[in-house]
Design an enzyme around this catalytic site. Sequence first.
Site, mmCIF file in Angstrom:
data_model
loop_
_atom_site.group_PDB
_atom_site.id
_atom_site.type_symbol
_atom_site.label_atom_id
_atom_site.label_comp_id
_atom_site.label_asym_id
_atom_site.label_seq_id
_atom_site.Cartn_x
_atom_site.Cartn_y
_atom_site.Cartn_z
ATOM 1 N N ASP A 1 0.806 -1.361 0.159
ATOM 2 C CA ASP A 1 0.012 0.027 -0.136
ATOM 3 C C ASP A 1 1.109 1.323 -0.052
ATOM 4 O O ASP A 1 0.246 2.464 -0.151
ATOM 5 C CB ASP A 1 -0.982 0.083 1.189
ATOM 6 C CG ASP A 1 -0.296 -0.155 2.799
ATOM 7 O OD1 ASP A 1 0.776 -1.029 2.559
ATOM 8 O OD2 ASP A 1 -0.798 0.710 3.286
ATOM 9 N N HIS B 1 -2.967 7.692 7.403
ATOM 10 C CA HIS B 1 -3.065 6.167 7.257
ATOM 11 C C HIS B 1 -4.238 5.573 8.130
ATOM 12 O O HIS B 1 -4.010 4.899 9.148
ATOM 13 C CB HIS B 1 -1.612 5.714 7.941
ATOM 14 C CG HIS B 1 -1.440 4.169 7.288
ATOM 15 N ND1 HIS B 1 -1.826 2.912 8.257
ATOM 16 C CD2 HIS B 1 -0.884 3.634 6.222
ATOM 17 C CE1 HIS B 1 -1.423 2.148 7.390
ATOM 18 N NE2 HIS B 1 -1.166 2.263 6.132
#
Length: 306
Positions: A65, A266
């Site tokens: 990611d 995040h």
Amino acid sequence: MLRVTFLGTGGSLPTPERNPSAVMVNREGELMLFDCGEGTQQQMMRAKTGMKALSSIFISHFHADHMLGIPGLIQTMSFHGRTEPLKIYGPHWVHEFARILSALGYYKLRFEIDAIDLSPGDVIKRDDYSIMVLKTEHSIPSLGYALVENERSGKFNRQKAIELGVPPGPLFSKLHRGESVEVNGKVIHSKDVVGAGRPGRKIVYTGDTRPCKAILEASKDADLLIHDSTLANDQQDWAIESMHSTAKEAAVLAKEANVLKLVLTHISSRYSDDPSQLLKEAKEVFDKVIVADDLMELDIPYRDRT
């Protein structure tokens, strides 16, 4: 200009609201990308950041990611005619990663990829700023980064210079650069008309990490701290196990470091469309905090003093 654009603010999984990690920094027209999750190139188009001036990509670690967007981005830049080399910085394995990128697909890149292997404590020096490489604590080898501008010269006291007999013009510039000048046999020193040096700006990007000493030390008096805040406080056990941070932990570190602004990013998919719990828990500790949204922009102004 020092502008930060949050291209991706989600955790491990993309959601309808949040792309995976990617933060663009535009410093005086130079673009630097910190992590590059999938879909970053489209986010750059939506945010109108441009691609041509992208000088460097800084990878915090090699979880998917944080780097799956790089292949598409470099192919797009090559298709658009880029010929300048692109620097990709990252932890151990970055050279192998760059080799794979160059070999991926049948489309031959029109530019070179220059891979630079980094370790904690390394410093990348540029003309008037540096990138400090920080040790972070995640489940695989990982790095954080601090962009630190050089100290600026102090304010020039024009009126005092005139009173000392210095005529407006080139001698003003010399004095402001720190040089002494002579006027009618009298030496005028820079310190006589230029104030104390003023700090440059500092941005710290943690990538994925537990709160740690290196981030705390690097963040002292930072203008902006962009910190992993994947989970809320009721998930702290999972944060510890997965080597991430809670919003409250990020706020505690920001408060101790005396940062000017904390941005939580995040964000786990469980809070993707409503991160209010994260913001509430962080604000109980540190008030100067916001939760990043995709395509959010922040301009970082100069300060006269710390």
